[in-house]
Scaffold this motif. Structure first.
Motif, PDB file in Angstrom:
ATOM      1  N   ALA A 164      -6.248-107.319 -42.746  1.00 18.13           N
ATOM      2  CA  ALA A 164      -5.863-106.068 -43.425  1.00 18.13           C
ATOM      3  C   ALA A 164      -4.338-105.944 -43.544  1.00 18.13           C
ATOM      4  O   ALA A 164      -3.831-105.229 -44.416  1.00 18.13           O
ATOM      5  CB  ALA A 164      -6.420-104.873 -42.664  1.00 18.13           C
ATOM      6  N   LEU A 165      -3.605-106.640 -42.674  1.00 18.50           N
ATOM      7  CA  LEU A 165      -2.139-106.624 -42.763  1.00 18.50           C
ATOM      8  C   LEU A 165      -1.656-107.755 -43.657  1.00 18.50           C
ATOM      9  O   LEU A 165      -0.733-107.594 -44.451  1.00 18.50           O
ATOM     10  CB  LEU A 165      -1.516-106.758 -41.366  1.00 18.50           C
ATOM     11  CG  LEU A 165      -1.718-105.560 -40.444  1.00 18.50           C
ATOM     12  CD1 LEU A 165      -1.190-105.857 -39.046  1.00 18.50           C
ATOM     13  CD2 LEU A 165      -1.008-104.322 -41.005  1.00 18.50           C
ATOM     14  N   ARG A 166      -2.293-108.879 -43.503  1.00 20.80           N
ATOM     15  CA  ARG A 166      -1.866-110.065 -44.249  1.00 20.80           C
ATOM     16  C   ARG A 166      -1.882-109.827 -45.754  1.00 20.80           C
ATOM     17  O   ARG A 166      -1.028-110.337 -46.478  1.00 20.80           O
ATOM     18  CB  ARG A 166      -2.805-111.226 -43.885  1.00 20.80           C
ATOM     19  CG  ARG A 166      -2.365-112.506 -44.509  1.00 20.80           C
ATOM     20  CD  ARG A 166      -3.387-113.588 -44.341  1.00 20.80           C
ATOM     21  NE  ARG A 166      -3.254-114.482 -45.465  1.00 20.80           N
ATOM     22  CZ  ARG A 166      -4.062-115.461 -45.741  1.00 20.80           C
ATOM     23  NH1 ARG A 166      -5.095-115.697 -44.967  1.00 20.80           N
ATOM     24  NH2 ARG A 166      -3.859-116.219 -46.787  1.00 20.80           N
ATOM     25  N   GLU A 167      -2.814-109.019 -46.210  1.00 16.73           N
ATOM     26  CA  GLU A 167      -2.930-108.811 -47.662  1.00 16.73           C
ATOM     27  C   GLU A 167      -1.772-107.991 -48.219  1.00 16.73           C
ATOM     28  O   GLU A 167      -1.623-107.871 -49.423  1.00 16.73           O
ATOM     29  CB  GLU A 167      -4.272-108.155 -48.000  1.00 16.73           C
ATOM     30  CG  GLU A 167      -4.397-106.739 -47.476  1.00 16.73           C
ATOM     31  CD  GLU A 167      -5.744-106.094 -47.842  1.00 16.73           C
ATOM     32  OE1 GLU A 167      -5.815-104.865 -47.886  1.00 16.73           O
ATOM     33  OE2 GLU A 167      -6.716-106.832 -48.065  1.00 16.73           O
ATOM     34  N   ARG A 168      -0.947-107.444 -47.317  1.00 17.17           N
ATOM     35  CA  ARG A 168       0.217-106.680 -47.793  1.00 17.17           C
ATOM     36  C   ARG A 168       1.522-107.232 -47.216  1.00 17.17           C
ATOM     37  O   ARG A 168       2.537-106.545 -47.179  1.00 17.17           O
ATOM     38  CB  ARG A 168       0.059-105.202 -47.460  1.00 17.17           C
ATOM     39  CG  ARG A 168      -0.180-104.919 -45.990  1.00 17.17           C
ATOM     40  CD  ARG A 168      -0.190-103.436 -45.682  1.00 17.17           C
ATOM     41  NE  ARG A 168      -1.453-102.765 -45.908  1.00 17.17           N
ATOM     42  CZ  ARG A 168      -1.572-101.633 -46.591  1.00 17.17           C
ATOM     43  NH1 ARG A 168      -0.515-101.049 -47.090  1.00 17.17           N
ATOM     44  NH2 ARG A 168      -2.761-101.066 -46.749  1.00 17.17           N
ATOM     45  N   ALA A 169       1.478-108.466 -46.709  1.00 22.20           N
ATOM     46  CA  ALA A 169       2.656-108.969 -45.966  1.00 22.20           C
ATOM     47  C   ALA A 169       3.288-110.225 -46.547  1.00 22.20           C
ATOM     48  O   ALA A 169       2.605-111.105 -47.077  1.00 22.20           O
ATOM     49  CB  ALA A 169       2.243-109.238 -44.519  1.00 22.20           C
ATOM     50  N   PHE A 170       4.607-110.288 -46.394  1.00 25.41           N
ATOM     51  CA  PHE A 170       5.365-111.529 -46.508  1.00 25.41           C
ATOM     52  C   PHE A 170       5.627-111.970 -45.068  1.00 25.41           C
ATOM     53  O   PHE A 170       6.191-111.195 -44.284  1.00 25.41           O
ATOM     54  CB  PHE A 170       6.722-111.303 -47.170  1.00 25.41           C
ATOM     55  CG  PHE A 170       6.658-110.872 -48.607  1.00 25.41           C
ATOM     56  CD1 PHE A 170       6.753-111.806 -49.620  1.00 25.41           C
ATOM     57  CD2 PHE A 170       6.532-109.525 -48.944  1.00 25.41           C
ATOM     58  CE1 PHE A 170       6.717-111.416 -50.958  1.00 25.41           C
ATOM     59  CE2 PHE A 170       6.497-109.125 -50.277  1.00 25.41           C
ATOM     60  CZ  PHE A 170       6.592-110.075 -51.291  1.00 25.41           C
ATOM     61  N   ALA A 171       5.240-113.188 -44.713  1.00 27.50           N
ATOM     62  CA  ALA A 171       5.511-113.686 -43.363  1.00 27.50           C
ATOM     63  C   ALA A 171       6.508-114.838 -43.476  1.00 27.50           C
ATOM     64  O   ALA A 171       6.300-115.755 -44.272  1.00 27.50           O
ATOM     65  CB  ALA A 171       4.221-114.155 -42.704  1.00 27.50           C
ATOM     66  N   CYS A 172       7.589-114.772 -42.697  1.00 25.30           N
ATOM     67  CA  CYS A 172       8.656-115.778 -42.830  1.00 25.30           C
ATOM     68  C   CYS A 172       8.842-116.565 -41.540  1.00 25.30           C
ATOM     69  O   CYS A 172       8.802-116.003 -40.437  1.00 25.30           O
ATOM     70  CB  CYS A 172       9.954-115.103 -43.230  1.00 25.30           C
ATOM     71  SG  CYS A 172       9.818-114.389 -44.879  1.00 25.30           S
ATOM     72  N   PHE A 173       9.072-117.858 -41.714  1.00 18.47           N
ATOM     73  CA  PHE A 173       9.137-118.802 -40.588  1.00 18.47           C
ATOM     74  C   PHE A 173      10.326-119.738 -40.781  1.00 18.47           C
ATOM     75  O   PHE A 173      10.820-119.896 -41.897  1.00 18.47           O
ATOM     76  CB  PHE A 173       7.840-119.622 -40.531  1.00 18.47           C
ATOM     77  CG  PHE A 173       6.600-118.781 -40.415  1.00 18.47           C
ATOM     78  CD1 PHE A 173       6.076-118.456 -39.170  1.00 18.47           C
ATOM     79  CD2 PHE A 173       5.957-118.292 -41.551  1.00 18.47           C
ATOM     80  CE1 PHE A 173       4.925-117.668 -39.062  1.00 18.47           C
ATOM     81  CE2 PHE A 173       4.815-117.503 -41.455  1.00 18.47           C
ATOM     82  CZ  PHE A 173       4.295-117.192 -40.210  1.00 18.47           C
ATOM     83  N   SER A 174      10.728-120.407 -39.680  1.00 17.09           N
ATOM     84  CA  SER A 174      11.895-121.296 -39.757  1.00 17.09           C
ATOM     85  C   SER A 174      11.630-122.604 -39.021  1.00 17.09           C
ATOM     86  O   SER A 174      11.251-122.581 -37.842  1.00 17.09           O
ATOM     87  CB  SER A 174      13.102-120.601 -39.128  1.00 17.09           C
ATOM     88  OG  SER A 174      14.201-121.470 -39.088  1.00 17.09           O
ATOM     89  N   PHE A 175      11.829-123.724 -39.695  1.00 16.35           N
ATOM     90  CA  PHE A 175      11.732-125.011 -38.998  1.00 16.35           C
ATOM     91  C   PHE A 175      12.896-125.205 -38.035  1.00 16.35           C
ATOM     92  O   PHE A 175      12.821-125.981 -37.095  1.00 16.35           O
ATOM     93  CB  PHE A 175      11.712-126.162 -40.010  1.00 16.35           C
ATOM     94  CG  PHE A 175      10.417-126.285 -40.759  1.00 16.35           C
ATOM     95  CD1 PHE A 175       9.238-126.564 -40.085  1.00 16.35           C
ATOM     96  CD2 PHE A 175      10.369-126.104 -42.127  1.00 16.35           C
ATOM     97  CE1 PHE A 175       8.032-126.675 -40.768  1.00 16.35           C
ATOM     98  CE2 PHE A 175       9.169-126.208 -42.825  1.00 16.35           C
ATOM     99  CZ  PHE A 175       7.999-126.493 -42.147  1.00 16.35           C
ATOM    100  N   GLY A 176      13.993-124.534 -38.323  1.00 16.80           N
ATOM    101  CA  GLY A 176      15.185-124.667 -37.478  1.00 16.80           C
ATOM    102  C   GLY A 176      14.895-124.363 -36.020  1.00 16.80           C
ATOM    103  O   GLY A 176      15.384-125.037 -35.112  1.00 16.80           O
ATOM    104  N   LYS A 177      14.072-123.335 -35.791  1.00 17.95           N
ATOM    105  CA  LYS A 177      13.761-122.922 -34.410  1.00 17.95           C
ATOM    106  C   LYS A 177      12.720-123.848 -33.799  1.00 17.95           C
ATOM    107  O   LYS A 177      12.776-124.152 -32.621  1.00 17.95           O
ATOM    108  CB  LYS A 177      13.194-121.500 -34.388  1.00 17.95           C
ATOM    109  CG  LYS A 177      13.932-120.503 -35.202  1.00 17.95           C
ATOM    110  CD  LYS A 177      15.279-120.213 -34.602  1.00 17.95           C
ATOM    111  CE  LYS A 177      16.041-119.332 -35.579  1.00 17.95           C
ATOM    112  NZ  LYS A 177      17.417-119.162 -35.249  1.00 17.95           N
ATOM    113  N   ALA A 178      11.745-124.259 -34.624  1.00 18.06           N
ATOM    114  CA  ALA A 178      10.633-125.039 -34.081  1.00 18.06           C
ATOM    115  C   ALA A 178      11.072-126.457 -33.725  1.00 18.06           C
ATOM    116  O   ALA A 178      10.544-127.052 -32.794  1.00 18.06           O
ATOM    117  CB  ALA A 178       9.488-125.076 -35.088  1.00 18.06           C
ATOM    118  N   TYR A 179      12.047-126.989 -34.460  1.00 22.99           N
ATOM    119  CA  TYR A 179      12.406-128.394 -34.264  1.00 22.99           C
ATOM    120  C   TYR A 179      13.859-128.620 -33.850  1.00 22.99           C
ATOM    121  O   TYR A 179      14.403-129.714 -34.032  1.00 22.99           O
ATOM    122  CB  TYR A 179      12.084-129.180 -35.551  1.00 22.99           C
ATOM    123  CG  TYR A 179      10.604-129.177 -35.856  1.00 22.99           C
ATOM    124  CD1 TYR A 179       9.670-129.437 -34.852  1.00 22.99           C
ATOM    125  CD2 TYR A 179      10.129-128.895 -37.119  1.00 22.99           C
ATOM    126  CE1 TYR A 179       8.312-129.419 -35.109  1.00 22.99           C
ATOM    127  CE2 TYR A 179       8.762-128.877 -37.394  1.00 22.99           C
ATOM    128  CZ  TYR A 179       7.876-129.140 -36.380  1.00 22.99           C
ATOM    129  OH  TYR A 179       6.521-129.121 -36.637  1.00 22.99           O
TER     130      TYR A 179
END
Ligand code: PMP
Ligand code: GLN
Length: 381
Positions: free
Chosen positions: A219-234
């Motif tokens: 119900a949240l995902r259908e109204r969301a932009f979700a942002c991620f970064s490879f910089g932190k993960a790797y």
């Protein structure tokens, strides 16, 4: 001379550049700006090198190298049980900061209001303002910085267009529990409010806590932009590469802005990451890896005068000093850099009104030897 009527008159140079420059000037240990001082995996460097020598040096698809988008979809499915379409829902970007800006830009119009929580990562408010919208600030209060949902509810108006959240949270190290997502769900139900979910520290969580991505809440995902970064993960913050996941209609608008701002993101890095992403342990091992660093630093600082706030995620831990000094946190941070040779970030800069609870942020994404030496210098503060 044709002076510009500034769109951001209140904005100076970001605190991260200010403190990192000061650290350099004073040859101080830099626990201010959030970036690792240890090497990234040479295996990933090898993948990018191979991509370059194999000729992956021209523009790739504007939405992102197709195989990388597929691998991101697999990763998201594995981590959050969310099915994401790589064709219509994932866009690879030059970093998460850019993704957040792009999402806000494709949505906001003058007169819109955006709810943001303070302390707020420093790009959020200027991103809202430059788009002609108005930030509506909800404080997270010292010392636990938890969300007061009644205050969020009270901040809603018919002009609320978006709510901007960040978990694990920079600078406080707090994390959203499932109950927070449920409270948000209840709050926005039946409205047109959109959500910007900054999850760049998704893999850096502690004490057995697992990050619940917004992608796991339909119900949240259908109204969301979700942002991620490879910089932190790797451990490659300087590569500036990340991605945005959003429903197809949102992604269409996102790409309209993206294609004329950046067009396509660095190709060899994307090819290298696509091949590397199958190595799931690289991000699944991060909680234990960073928890050891957090605990190492806090253990070395046990006899210091700082009081430590609970860090459940991110690269950061907050130290409070109000019980032994009434100095402004900005002055205190500068003094630690100059006199003790350790640079930190004053938390007041993340509040528009400069609210000063006498807390500073320490980045523990560093080698043990760096943390050891920093603790040695700070123990006498
Ligand atoms: N959001 C938060 C909360 C961050 O701490 C950072 C750190 N750089 C970013 C976004 C930006 O990530 P990137 O470097 O991928 O732009
Ligand atoms: N996110 C990093 C931090 O909080 C810095 C990134 C930047 O300098 N923009 O320190």
């Amino acid at each position: 001379m044709h002076p510009i009527d500034s769109k951001l008159p209140a904005v100076g140079t970001t605190i991260f550049t200010v403190m990192s420059s000061l650290a350099l000037e004073h040859k101080a240990i830099n626990l201010s700006q959030g970036f690792p001082d240890f090497s990234m995996d040479p295996g990933l460097i090898g993948e990018v090198h191979r991509a370059m020598t194999d000729g992956a040096n021209q523009y790739t698809h504007m939405n992102g190298y197709p195989l990388l988008r597929e691998r991101i979809a697999e990763k998201v499915s594995g981590c959050y049980g969310a099915a994401v379409d790589p064709q219509t829902e994932i866009t690879v970007t030059p970093g998460a900061t850019y993704a957040i800006y792009t999402a806000l830009t494709c949505v906001l119009r003058p007169g819109d209001e955006v709810i943001a929580f303070e302390p707020a990562y420093d790009s959020y408010i200027p991103n809202i303002v430059v788009n002609g919208a108005t930030p509506v600030l909800v404080p997270l209060s010292f010392p636990d910085y938890s969300i007061d949902w009644d205050r969020v509810k009270a901040a809603l108006t018919p002009r609320t267009r978006m709510i901007l959240l960040n978990t694990p949270h920079n600078p406080t190290g707090t994390v959203w529990k499932e109950s927070d997502f449920r409270a948000l769900e209840a709050l926005v139900e039946g409205t047109d409010i959109l959500i910007m979910s900054d999850e760049v520290y998704e893999h850096i969580t502690f004490d057995g806590y697992r990050h619940p991505s917004i992608l796991g809440f339909p119900a949240l995902r259908e109204r969301a932009f979700a942002c991620f970064s490879f910089g932190k993960a790797y451990h490659c913050t300087g590569w500036k590469i990340g991605y945005c996941i959003a429903p197809p209609a949102f992604t269409t608008e996102f790409r309209k802005v993206h294609q004329f701002n950046c067009f396509s993101t660095n190709t060899p890095a994307q090819v290298g990451l696509a091949n590397y992403l199958e190595k799931t342990e690289a991000y699944l091992d991060l909680p234990a890896f960073y928890q050891r660093k957090r605990d190492f630093f806090l253990e070395r600082m046990r006899d210091s005068r700082f009081r430590w706030l609970d860090s459940k995620g991110s690269y950061f831990v907050l130290g409070s000093y109000g019980h032994f000094s009434q100095e402004k946190d900005t002055d205190f941070a500068i003094r630690l850099t100059r006199e003790y040779g350790v640079a930190v970030i004053p938390v007041s800069v993340f509040y528009q009104d400069g609210r000063d609870d006498k807390v500073v942020r320490f980045c523990f994404a560093k080698k043990e030897s760096t943390l050891q030496e920093a603790a040695h210098r700070l123990i006498s503060v």
